[in-house]
Design an enzyme around this catalytic site. Structure first.
Site, PDB file in Angstrom:
ATOM      1  N   GLY A 236       0.830  -1.192   0.000  1.00  0.00           N
ATOM      2  CA  GLY A 236       0.000   0.000   0.000  1.00  0.00           C
ATOM      3  C   GLY A 236       0.867   1.245   0.000  1.00  0.00           C
ATOM      4  O   GLY A 236       1.984   1.260  -0.544  1.00  0.00           O
ATOM      5  N   SER A 237       0.390   2.270   0.672  1.00  0.00           N
ATOM      6  CA  SER A 237       1.074   3.565   0.618  1.00  0.00           C
ATOM      7  C   SER A 237       2.426   3.572   1.308  1.00  0.00           C
ATOM      8  O   SER A 237       3.185   4.530   1.158  1.00  0.00           O
ATOM      9  CB  SER A 237       0.193   4.633   1.258  1.00  0.00           C
ATOM     10  OG  SER A 237      -1.040   4.673   0.595  1.00  0.00           O
TER      11      SER A 237
END
Lengths: 374, 615
Positions: free
Chosen positions: B325-326
């Site tokens: 993810g981020s």
């Protein structure tokens, strides 16, 4: 007895069964004698297991079948195909190192889908054939560059097999090639030099050995060092043979073999069972049978009509001797533990087929002789 | 007698062959004579000696198993030790009617069905003269009851031994692992003779990886036994060499705090000392009690563990592969700077979505109304997706792949616990090989925000974070720092495994990214600003929220479970203090929701516990 040892002169024009089937009756008789004796020992060693006996019988049948087939091949035909066989063998050995199956920690098998195949077995015959083929049309004794070529023909497969690693087979193949060279007249001086060279090279070889191979050498020098592992075999087999005495404890009565022994008692260490149950007398009988086989083979070699057949036959006879001396030396604690079976007696299989195919070649040499115009 | 003839001299060759054959016969004769001499010695001269060995005195060689090495944490707290225990063994050779003996024994001690089954199984592949264990961990009462009746049971013995015990229970079980009884598969990978007295072997974790050091070397004693096989006296004794003790990099206190921080959530947290690669905490939740496995877990308990939805037996830290993810954004941003594709001041307008040129499809930002104009710092601090869609597209998958590989994404870190999975860092070649498809630009976009094909393990993510914290200095994560042999006073440090450092283009680029990660925690708009409140030191971090894909086909519809299983994974990476990092952390909470809400507080708890141990 003298006729069985093969003193009589063959008459090629006689169309008896030996020449129709291309079998040598004398050799066949002694081979069968050893096999039958072997079955008795195996029956006891396996703990009177009939299944084992039946499986061994099947293997023997296959092996004698292989002998029968090989005996039909003319030596000239064998010579023509020798380089191809050898080349294919080398290719398969390389293939085995690349894609071979691993069994018991060593890469020996090539899986062809329908059958698992051990290319090193094929080389047991292909190497002496190749060296004999190479030397056959050269002037003997071989010298210089020719020796070098012949040496390379031996060393390459030996190293490939030693890498698998299969010490026993590479040793056998090395000696089969060596015997061809020796019979072809390898000079004594060079032989002495090579021996010195080998003595100097031993430390280097040590460096390249696998741990388990080193362990075997160490165990050989001092078996007590690893009494739970490898040394156990030697200690126990010495006790088994020694306690057998001159006449043995009697068939099926070996206590050592049945109580305390390790699984190898029906394979590589079967000689110890023989020693315990049949004593020194039984061992000498077996050794005598082996001697008849070897003498007959060497006789065939001396009667061979061309160089190729002669060298090959002589080498095969002596390789058979190496089998016996290495196995018995191992079981009696004279030589390191090298995994070689006792020929025609040990339980188990692939090597028996190759061995009998070798005898097939000898029979072919003997029965495909032409009448020389004298 | 060499002759200049070109044709072969057949008569000469035939004579030569004859002579050589005779020479070989002489050699063979000599060897055979040596063999016969040997046989005469064995069978005639020394016959009496060997007959004695074989008949009267049964000389047996009994193995003496070595004591297994102990495992300590970095402060010397005992994590695995050996406790005395009694087991009952039967030597089949000395039993005439096994069923009758077992029945009689069953009246004295408890023999469960599992014991019986295991005993039968072991018996089939053990030589008859070797003892086979029937029961482990006999109670004192059982030992006493058997001792009184011992004379009725020739061939049955009670053997005192040591049994593995994990005093901290489930703590760090996924790192330490456990030992279990040796089975056939184990025997194939070890030297059987050195394990002849040993009953247990490392099955997973450090216990397995360091089996060779922990086990030690077997000893033996040669004993004389009577006809029943009872030992009369010891003739020779070679003491075993105990295994080496292991000292871990783990801090049991920190580990325990980290595990508790998860509550009943499933997930993983790894804390690494970025200077050395020492793993300070190795969390994979939930956990299980390794003591259950040492002497064979019963079928019901095992099935319960296996069928547990949260999969306690699954080592998430090493084998859990999650989309980062981020948390991947700082690495992607750094790649953009180092490869000269963007600059710290270049900005992008974020309207809340992104479209590939000439394509209809909209790639959404997590913030529907957009972040407005963002530069790299604010894009990391606020976790703007659109900025990274744009940057990833400019970089292209090839450069993205080559830069992220520098941090070890997509490959095993080489941590010294076996079983690690490599994660996945996608590339054109990978997609061609694995899917037989070309690479599409849309896939580059989502790779830029850590979604799509890309997968990391917690260990990998922590290791990459440590590398970022140390400006490209790479270390291999390790969990055993030192070993100690028997009779050794000091510790022997484990050799450090070096990894090639990343070559830096411009140190300032790293400053920019680390500053942006500091803003995540301490900035006004930082996504994890909540954990920055009241901190006496500075944390650089990055939140992440990874989408979980749909249900697997075989799973049944269950409204309550579904809701939780569909929730996003919550991630957080961090290191602290900024400037002189002493700890790097990666936290993944399965189905935890957003990274800022769940994973970040756990990371702070771990960092706090390490940097401020007194509070």
């Amino acid at each position: 007895m003298s006729s069985l040892l093969g003193g009589s002169r063959e008459d090629a024009s006689r169309r008896d069964w030996q020449h129709i089937l291309h079998l040598d009756a004398v050799l066949l008789f002694w081979l069968l004698a050893v096999s039958v004796f072997g079955l008795f020992v195996l029956y006891s060693a396996s703990g009177q297991d009939q299944d084992v006996l039946i499986r061994q019988l099947v293997r023997l049948a296959v092996a004698f079948g292989a002998m029968l087939v090989t005996a039909q091949l003319r030596p000239q035909w064998l010579a023509r195909w020798t380089p191809w066989l050898y080349g294919a063998g080398i290719a398969l050995l390389v293939a085995v190192l690349v894609v071979g199956d691993v069994g018991k920690g060593a890469q020996r098998w090539l899986n062809l889908g329908f059958v698992r195949f051990q290319p090193s077995e094929m080389m047991k015959l292909a190497v002496p054939m190749m060296v004999a083929w190479y030397l056959a049309d050269k002037r003997l004794p071989p010298t210089g560059g020719r020796l070098l070529v012949a040496g390379t023909l031996i060393v390459v497969p030996v190293l490939l097999i030693a890498r698998q690693p299969d010490l026993g087979t590479s040793l056998l193949i090395a000696s089969s090639g060596f015997f061809v060279l020796f019979l072809a007249g390898l000079s004594w001086r060079l032989l002495g030099g090579l021996t010195l060279f080998a003595a100097a090279g031993a430390p280097i070889l040590w460096h390249f050995m696998h741990d388990y191979q080193r362990q075997r050498v160490i165990t050989f020098l001092d078996p007590e060092q690893d009494p739970l592992g490898a040394g156990y075999h030697i200690i126990q087999s010495k006790i088994a043979i020694g306690s057998g005495g001159v006449f043995g404890k009697g068939w099926l009565n070996g206590t050592q073999a049945h109580l305390e022994f390790l699984p190898e008692r029906s394979t590589d260490f079967i000689f110890a069972v023989l020693g315990e149950e049949f004593g020194l007398a039984g061992i000498l009988l077996l050794l005598l049978l082996y001697t008849f086989i070897i003498m007959r083979c060497l006789f065939i070699a001396t009667q061979a009509q061309d160089t190729y057949s002669r060298l090959l036959a002589g080498s095969l006879a002596m390789t058979f001797f190496i089998y016996i001396i290495v196995n018995t030396g191992m079981v009696t604690g004279l030589l390191p533990v090298v995994g070689l079976p006792l020929p025609l007696v040990s339980y188990g299989g692939t090597s028996m087929v190759t061995l009998m195919a070798g005898f097939g070649i000898l029979m072919s040499v003997q029965t495909h002789r032409k009448l020389l115009p004298t | 007698m060499p002759t200049p003839l070109t044709i072969k001299d057949y008569l000469f060759e035939s004579r030569l062959f004859m002579r050589r054959t005779v020479a070989l016969l002489v050699m063979a004769g000599l060897l055979t004579a040596a063999l016969v001499a040997r046989l005469v010695y064995l069978q005639v001269v020394a016959h009496e000696h060997f007959i004695t060995l074989s008949d009267d005195n049964r000389i047996k060689i009994l193995p003496l198993p070595p004591n297994r090495g102990l495992i300590y944490d970095r402060n010397g707290l005992l994590l695995a030790d050996n406790l005395p225990s009694y087991r009952l063994e039967i030597t089949a050779e000395q039993i005439h009617d096994m069923d009758a003996v077992l029945e009689a024994l069953g009246r004295l001690i408890t023999i469960r069905d599992v014991d019986r089954k295991r005993f039968d199984k072991l018996r089939r592949r053990t030589p008859v003269f070797k003892p086979v264990p029937l029961r482990f961990h006999l109670s004192d009462e059982e030992v006493a009851r058997f001792a009184v009746n011992r004379h009725k049971f020739p061939g049955v013995d009670i053997v005192a031994g040591l049994s593995r015990h994990y005093p901290q229970g489930a703590l760090a079980v996924h790192a330490i692992g456990y030992v279990g009884r040796i089975d056939e598969r184990d025997l194939q990978r070890v030297d059987a003779s050195s394990y002849s007295g040993t009953t247990h072997i490392g099955k997973v974790g450090i216990e397995k990886t360091y089996e060779k050091l922990l086990h030690g070397e077997v000893g033996y004693r040669q004993v004389e036994t009577n006809a029943e096989g009872r030992v009369l006296r010891t003739l020779l004794r070679a003491a075993p060499v105990p295994g080496r003790n292991l000292y871990l990099t783990l801090d049991a206190r920190l580990q325990s705090i980290a595990e508790r921080a998860f509550g009943d959530k499933a997930g993983s947290a790894i804390a690494i000392d970025p200077d050395t690669g020492d793993v300070l905490a190795f969390v994979s939740q939930p956990v299980y009690d390794p003591n259950l496995f040492v002497n064979g877990i019963d079928a019901d308990t095992y099935q319960a563990l296996r069928k547990d939805d949260k999969q306690p037996l699954f080592n998430r830290a090493l084998r859990g592969q999650y989309p980062p993810g981020s948390t991947l954004k700082p690495f992607v941003g750094l790649g953009g700077l180092e490869q000269g594709i963007t600059s710290p001041h270049a900005s992008t307008y974020c309207p809340g979505y992104y479209q590939l040129p000439g394509k209809e499809r909209k790639y959404r930002d997590w913030k529907r109304w957009g972040h407005g104009t963002v530069d790299l710092t604010s894009a990391i601090a606020q976790s703007c997706d659109v900025y990274f869609y744009d940057l990833a597209l400019s970089m292209g998958i090839d450069r993205l792949h080559s830069f992220l590989s520098l941090f070890g994404f997509g490959e095993r870190t080489g941590i010294d616990i076996s079983g690690e999975l490599p994660g996945l860092l996608p590339s054109r070649e990978w997609k061609r090989a694995a899917r037989n498809q070309p690479w599409f630009p849309g896939e580059t976009l989502i790779t830029g925000i850590g979604q799509g094909f890309v997968l990391t393990t917690p260990v990998q993510l922590a290791s990459a974070t440590a590398t970022l914290a140390r400006y490209g200095h790479r270390v291999r994560p390790r969990i055993v720092s030192a070993t100690q042999g028997p009779d050794e006073d000091g510790l022997t440090p484990q050799p450090e495994q070096t990894v090639l450092d990343i070559e830096i283009e411009d140190r300032h680029n790293w400053d920019v990214v680390i500053h942006a990660m500091r803003e995540v925690v301490h900035g006004r708009h930082g996504t994890a600003r909540k954990i920055g409140e009241g901190l006496p030191y500075e944390i650089a971090g990055k939140t992440g929220t990874a989408q979980v894909f749909g249900l697997k086909e075989e799973e049944k519809y269950d409204a309550e479970k579904l809701a939780e299983k569909l929730r996003d994974h919550s991630l957080f990476i961090a290191f602290a203090p900024v400037g002189k990092p002493r700890i790097a952390v990666a936290v993944i909470v399965e189905n935890g929701g957003s990274g800022s809400a769940v994973a970040a507080p756990i990371a702070r708890t771990i960092i706090d516990a390490y940097l401020r141990p007194q509070t």
